[in-house]
Design an enzyme around this catalytic site. Structure first.
Site, PDB file in Angstrom:
ATOM      1  N   GLU A   1       1.237  -1.002  -0.419  1.00 22.44           N
ATOM      2  CA  GLU A   1       0.108  -0.156  -0.195  1.00 22.44           C
ATOM      3  C   GLU A   1       0.822   1.823  -0.114  1.00 22.44           C
ATOM      4  OE1 GLU A   1      -2.606   2.529  -0.268  1.00 22.44           O
ATOM      5  OE2 GLU A   1      -3.049   0.677  -0.522  1.00 22.44           O
TER       6      GLU A   1
ATOM      7  N   ASP B   1      -7.608   2.317  -8.518  1.00 23.36           N
ATOM      8  CA  ASP B   1      -7.983   4.070  -8.947  1.00 23.36           C
ATOM      9  C   ASP B   1      -7.707   4.242 -10.475  1.00 23.36           C
ATOM     10  OD1 ASP B   1      -8.789   6.182  -9.449  1.00 23.36           O
ATOM     11  OD2 ASP B   1      -7.498   6.878  -7.737  1.00 23.36           O
TER      12      ASP B   1
ATOM     13  N   GLU C   1     -13.084  -4.933   0.414  1.00 21.46           N
ATOM     14  CA  GLU C   1     -14.597  -4.571   2.008  1.00 21.46           C
ATOM     15  C   GLU C   1     -14.670  -3.798   0.670  1.00 21.46           C
ATOM     16  OE1 GLU C   1     -10.377  -3.005   2.452  1.00 21.46           O
ATOM     17  OE2 GLU C   1     -10.997  -4.786   1.959  1.00 21.46           O
TER      18      GLU C   1
END
Length: 216
Positions: free
Chosen positions: A69, A120, A195
């Site tokens: 990340e 993204d 999630e």
């Protein structure tokens, strides 16, 4: 949505060295030593809050997983989840790293699978080179992936999906599997959701592409 900064994020990373790798580039070519075995290494680029990579580590103990990340404040969410689990996931590591730097983190063919989950989409045309499926990143993946290693994309964004199909085709990747509606197709019952996926899948299809790089 603007990312909320956590001023203590880097401190939290420092306090979890048992599974957060800090000096990532110093371990290039030595990741099997980090895990203490020769199991396959699967990485998720842009792991978000970690549901996918954590559940995979729990389900597949004979695979080593690395969650990557870029933003430390996001990484903190995954750290909290691991703390809450209260069990030792020895086959899981996390790191703060930029995808552009991955050839400095992993040696040639050191990785066996790459996951890109709900990356993204960078919808503006002027930002297409920032998409994780653009030809900015494909040479990086090819270098670090095993010869038979897989690059797997999941997205709910049709524009990114269609762009990725073309990008992969232009770069000469092999298409091993293409699914147009992951949650309503047979043969994908072992799918582990992120999630984001759980939250947004009721509003439209989830697309999935499995590719490999052609040998020289």
């Amino acid at each position: 949505m603007r990312l909320r900064n956590n001023p203590k994020a880097n401190e939290i990373l420092e306090n979890h060295k048992e599974f957060v790798v800090l000096n990532t580039k110093s371990h290039k070519g030595k990741w099997h030593e980090i895990f203490g075995d020769d199991h396959p290494i699967y990485i998720e680029i842009g792991m978000g809050k970690g549901d996918f990579i954590i559940e995979n580590a729990k389900k597949y103990p004979d695979v080593n997983f690395i969650g990557i990340e870029k933003f430390p404040s996001v990484l903190v969410g995954a750290i909290k989840k691991i703390d809450d689990i209260g069990e030792n996931l020895s086959n899981l590591r996390l790191m703060k790293e930029d995808a552009l730097e991955l050839t400095d983190v992993f040696d040639c063919h050191e990785v066996d699978r790459i996951y890109l989950n709900f990356s993204d989409p960078w919808p503006k045309k002027k930002h297409t080179k920032r998409r994780l499926t653009s030809e900015t990143f494909l040479p990086i993946y090819k270098e670090i992936l095993n010869i038979s290693g897989e690059l797997i994309l999941k997205t709910d964004n049709r524009i990114l999906f269609e762009y990725s199909l073309l990008s992969f085709q232009h770069y000469g990747l092999n298409f091993e599997d293409v699914c147009l509606d992951l949650h309503h197709s047979e043969g994908y019952e072992d799918n582990i959701q992120t999630e984001y996926e759980r939250k947004f899948s009721p509003y439209g299809p989830i697309y999935r592409i499995v590719t490999t790089f052609k040998g020289e």
